[in-house]
Design an enzyme around this catalytic site. Structure first.
Site, PDB file in Angstrom:
ATOM      1  N   PHE B 133       5.984  -2.985  -7.221  1.00 27.89           N
ATOM      2  CA  PHE B 133       4.940  -2.035  -6.825  1.00 27.89           C
ATOM      3  C   PHE B 133       3.591  -2.742  -6.780  1.00 27.89           C
ATOM      4  O   PHE B 133       2.549  -2.109  -6.939  1.00 27.89           O
ATOM      5  CB  PHE B 133       4.845  -0.871  -7.830  1.00 27.89           C
ATOM      6  CG  PHE B 133       6.048   0.026  -7.880  1.00 27.89           C
ATOM      7  CD1 PHE B 133       7.015  -0.002  -6.872  1.00 27.89           C
ATOM      8  CD2 PHE B 133       6.207   0.926  -8.929  1.00 27.89           C
ATOM      9  CE1 PHE B 133       8.123   0.842  -6.930  1.00 27.89           C
ATOM     10  CE2 PHE B 133       7.309   1.774  -8.986  1.00 27.89           C
ATOM     11  CZ  PHE B 133       8.278   1.719  -7.987  1.00 27.89           C
ATOM     12  N   CYS B 135       2.900  -6.012  -4.747  1.00 25.00           N
ATOM     13  CA  CYS B 135       2.577  -6.952  -3.675  1.00 25.00           C
ATOM     14  C   CYS B 135       1.352  -6.444  -2.910  1.00 25.00           C
ATOM     15  O   CYS B 135       1.383  -5.356  -2.331  1.00 25.00           O
ATOM     16  CB  CYS B 135       3.760  -7.122  -2.729  1.00 25.00           C
ATOM     17  SG  CYS B 135       3.406  -8.266  -1.392  1.00 25.00           S
TER      18      CYS B 135
END
Lengths: 445, 469
Positions: B133, B135
């Site tokens: 959750f 990048c």
């Protein structure tokens, strides 16, 4: 051996000389320079800057290399020392900036200040940059500099940068003095010396070459110019005052060095004896080795501890293969027919007294004398009001002003023979003071 | 010998050193070599829908001649076919049953898609799942990665979907690109996460090519913001890890990530509560081999400190991280310079004058001056004296053979003096001093009892007025 100058030869290195005298300290590549520059701690009130006679702000120019502000780096150097390029090659940094580096107390090699300085200056020259003028336009006041060696050049550059008209009188064909004619080629090539001086010519400094200033010439200059800077250096080398010392194969070290730098000599054969153990003796001995001499011996009456060459020069000469004959005094030169054959010598004791029975023959085909230069007394004594102290021009240290307020002096004729950087410092101090004096004088009108 | 085996949120690993989900865990061949080199676990390069990557992808910040102090990437998740990644994971779990293999997952925000990828990864035999959750580039534009991790509701919802299906522990990887990382950590916990990992990379533009005016990394004349990592981000990561570790609302095992390059960095993350650490940039710089020193170095330190497991010291520093108002205002320290070590660079002097409180002076030779700053020589006046001093090259022939003075003795005038009555104990001089243990910060007893700001304002009723009305 007759010494003459050929400007064309000196502006380009002769291939044989280039091959035999490659850079002793090769230039840095960019990344190596940045890495080395990063090693510098950036000391406050840095000892390297204090040790430099011209007080180059060393950490400042080094840190500019780390950000690749190379023109700014060179400018920092030039602000303090207009001959920053040649100084980076010829300065005995072991006893100056690098000797003072705090890294000696930090279990590390000192920062390679000289090579970094050369890196910045090479980039300045490669970029075709010019010296900065401090005053735009021209100002009243005519200045003559006698001699075109480092002291005069620094004085002339400072005054020209401040807007004054300067004329430099030089007895030889080319400017630079010992920088051009007298430095070991593996340290500084004549062409590199001349390239640096072109920037001073660019400032508008007028050069008159081939003009030997005699007492009469000095009187003419005195009438024509407001202020005079004497930067004539020293005179002829002391000759070998022993029997046979006037043989044509007994040559002066500075003449020998100038001859090979101009490629008048590209080869030395047989055995060579160098008389004296100063830095010039080492330069001459190393040169003779590189030019192909079979054997080179330095003949010195004192012991190793009292030799005047710097330690690093002595170490270098040993690596070049030069032999050292300590406590040895030449007695006479023997020639067979026209050919020089033998230098008769004797060993001496600690009080320099010959030890009887210790005489021996040193076979040699060339003798190079490097036992110091004499001052140019007749010229200096003819400058009115200028006083000498033990053959040196007496000046006020801070300004270089002689007892005649219109005459200033610097370099070897004042300090007895120090380094290029000392001459530059003298010249710059004098130039600054002379500019101040002219400013004040003309402001009155 | 210390025992390095850990059980992190139920995932067993021979040691706490894991490779983070990144290029070093891109394929099976790499992961096997990493395990051979000594890495305890590997979080597989994020799998999901196959992507196309750009050239170039990486850029970095060098500092004072050192490469890659900070590192940036615009690479997306795995660009290899999913079935190949899954087949290799299965193969590795057979060959290296003791090492931890965690699948990093990222798919579009649909329950079915998450259920499917969880099943596929677990069928391949992974020991755990890490939900990417975090990048910050590329994938977030498609509603994935940090687009999820920046919204607590999404984080909770998708974590919940995964937990509906997952049989193995679920780790939620937290993005630092948010004002309070604890909010997302709490959401992950509410969603049922078994652990969190922190931090993912930080939004960054590493630099601009000053010749072409193109930002880095250059993709055909353009670039985009990327994710920043490497040694430069460690302090940010440590702070965020501490925030999560000290937060009662989060209270989950933490896998520490962010600029870990040596065992010393790792020890710090453990001391702030992490159960494992994940490493990437230093491996991209030097290769898998660096894990050897990580293990050996930590082992040596643990032996010295008498710790036999990571649990023995995990979180030990947390009670020492507090709020400013709880710090003792009566604690006084001053700088003391060890003259025998001083090399005379005088960086402490200029730092104190220009960057601190003007209480280090260069008056050892001229005699100490006490009193207000105006009475002291300034840096400019000191430099002016040097510039005005005539220096010459020492020439033996002219100067009577006086060889240069001892290079390894610092002249007294270059050894600075600390005015202890003025020193505020800020540390700056000791930080700039290049010599180890030359400047010590020494406690000076004040005779006063400990007193914090909170205590002072409470007892003396002299609280400052609130900042905003």
């Amino acid at each position: 051996m007759e010494i003459w100058s050929d400007p064309k030869t000196m502006r380009k290195q002769h291939p044989i000389i280039a091959e035999r005298f490659p850079d002793l300290h090769p230039p840095f590549a960019k990344q190596a320079a940045v890495l080395e520059a990063n090693r510098c701690l950036n000391c406050f009130d840095a000892p390297c800057t204090a040790a430099c006679p011209t007080h180059i702000d060393v950490p400042k120019f080094i840190k500019k290399i780390t950000s690749l502000n190379l023109s700014g780096s060179a400018q920092t150097i030039l602000d303090a020392n207009v001959l920053g390029a040649s100084c980076s090659r010829v300065c005995p940094v072991d006893v100056l900036c690098e000797g003072a580096c705090v890294m000696h107390r930090y279990n590390e090699q000192p920062i390679e200040i000289a090579r970094l300085q050369r890196f910045a200056m090479d980039s300045f020259h490669a970029g075709g940059r010019k010296l900065r003028r401090k005053y735009l336009g021209s100002r009243a006041g005519k200045i003559a500099c006698i001699g075109a060696g480092p002291a005069s050049l620094a004085c002339a550059a400072e005054m020209a940068q401040q807007g004054f008209a300067v004329t430099v009188f030089e007895r030889r064909e080319l400017p630079g003095g010992l920088n051009t004619y007298g430095v070991a080629e593996y340290k500084l090539t004549a062409s590199a010396s001349l390239r640096e001086i072109e920037l001073i010519e660019d400032l508008g400094v007028a050069f008159r070459f081939g003009v030997e200033i005699d007492p009469e010439g000095l009187r003419r200059i005195d009438r024509e110019f407001d202020l005079v800077f004497i930067g004539v250096g020293l005179g002829q080398g002391h000759g070998l005052k022993i029997a046979g010392g006037d043989h044509s194969d007994v040559v002066d070290a500075l003449d020998f060095i100038a001859a090979y730098k101009m490629a008048r000599i590209t080869n030395t054969s047989g055995k060579v004896a160098v008389i004296g153990a100063g830095n010039t003796a080492i330069d001459a001995a190393n040169a003779a080795m590189r030019l192909g001499a079979e054997e080179v011996s330095i003949v010195y009456r004192g012991k190793r501890e009292s030799m005047s060459a710097f330690d690093f020069e002595y170490e270098h000469a040993k690596l070049e293969g030069v032999r050292f004959l300590w406590q040895t005094l030449p007695i006479h030169v023997r020639a067979d027919g026209g050919t020089l054959e033998v230098l008769h010598c004797t060993k001496v004791d600690d009080a320099l007294r010959p030890i009887s029975g210790s005489e021996f023959s040193l076979p040699c085909n060339l003798i190079i004398t490097a036992i110091g230069q004499s001052p140019l007394l007749s010229l200096l004594e003819s400058a009115k009001g200028v006083t000498l102290d033990k053959g040196r021009v007496a000046v006020e240290r801070e300004t270089g002003q002689t007892r005649n307020p219109r005459y200033f002096a610097g370099g070897d004729c004042v300090n007895g023979g120090r380094e290029v950087v000392d001459a530059v410092a003298d010249g710059k101090r004098a130039g600054t003071a002379m500019a101040r004096q002219l400013e004040a004088a003309y402001a009155r009108f | 010998m210390p025992d390095f085996e850990v059980k992190f949120a139920g995932i067993a690993s021979p040691n706490p050193f894991w490779l983070a989900s990144a290029p070093p865990t891109n394929c099976g061949e790499q992961v096997m070599r990493a395990f051979d080199a000594g890495w305890g676990g590997a979080v597989w390069k994020t799998i999901g829908e196959q992507v196309t990557n750009t050239a170039s992808r990486y850029s970095s910040i060098d500092w004072q001649g050192q490469r890659m102090m900070g590192f940036n990437n615009i690479e997306l998740i795995s660009d290899r076919p999913l079935n190949i990644n899954l087949r290799e994971i299965a193969e590795i779990k057979k060959r290296y049953p003791k090492n931890a293999v965690i699948a990093s997952l990222m798919v579009e925000s649909k329950r079915e898609a998450w259920h499917k990828i969880v099943s596929q990864a677990e069928d391949a035999g992974v020991d755990g799942l890490e939900l990417n959750f975090g990048c910050p580039h590329g994938m977030s534009e498609r509603g994935m990665g940090s687009a999820v991790g920046q919204v607590p509701e999404y984080t909770e919802m998708i974590t919940g979907w995964v937990k509906e299906k997952a049989r193995t522990p679920v780790i939620v990887k937290l993005t630092p690109n948010i004002s309070d990382i604890r909010v997302i950590a709490r959401a992950a916990k509410r969603g049922g996460a078994d652990a969190v990992s922190a931090i993912n990379t930080i939004n960054s533009i590493t630099g601009i090519d000053l010749d072409t005016l193109t930002p880095r990394p250059n993709v055909d004349g353009k670039s985009t913001h990327g994710g920043y990592c490497g040694p430069a981000v460690k302090p940010i990561a440590l702070n965020m890890v501490q925030q999560v570790a000290s937060d009662t609302g989060s209270s989950l095992p933490i896998s520490g990530i962010g600029g870990i390059a040596t065992w010393r960095d790792a020890a710090e993350f453990f001391l702030l509560g992490c159960g494992t650490v994940q490493v990437c940039t230093v491996v991209m710089h030097y290769g898998y081999r660096i894990v050897e020193d990580m293990i050996e170095g930590l082992e040596g330190w643990m032996l010295e400190k008498g710790f036999s497991t990571i649990e023995d010291f995990r979180g030990m520093t947390l009670p020492r991280v507090t709020e400013w108002k709880h710090l003792n205002l009566n604690y006084k320290i001053v700088a003391r310079i060890d003259e025998s070590k001083c090399i005379g660079c005088d960086l402490c002097y200029i730092a104190c004058w220009d960057g601190a409180h003007q209480c280090i002076h260069r008056d050892r030779v001229t005699g100490p001056v006490d009193g207000p700053v105006e009475l002291h020589a300034t840096p400019a006046s000191i430099e002016a004296v040097t510039r005005a001093t005539i220096a010459v090259t020492p020439i033996p022939k002219l100067d009577g053979n006086a060889r240069n003075g001892a290079k390894n003795v610092t002249p007294l005038e270059r050894i600075p003096r600390v005015d202890e009555t003025e020193c505020v104990g800020c540390n700056l001089c000791s930080l700039v001093c290049p010599v180890d243990e030359c400047i010590a910060m020494v406690e000076v007893p004040t005779g006063l009892a400990q007193e914090t700001w909170e205590e002072r304002t409470r007892t003396k009723e002299c609280a400052a007025p609130p900042l905003h009305g």
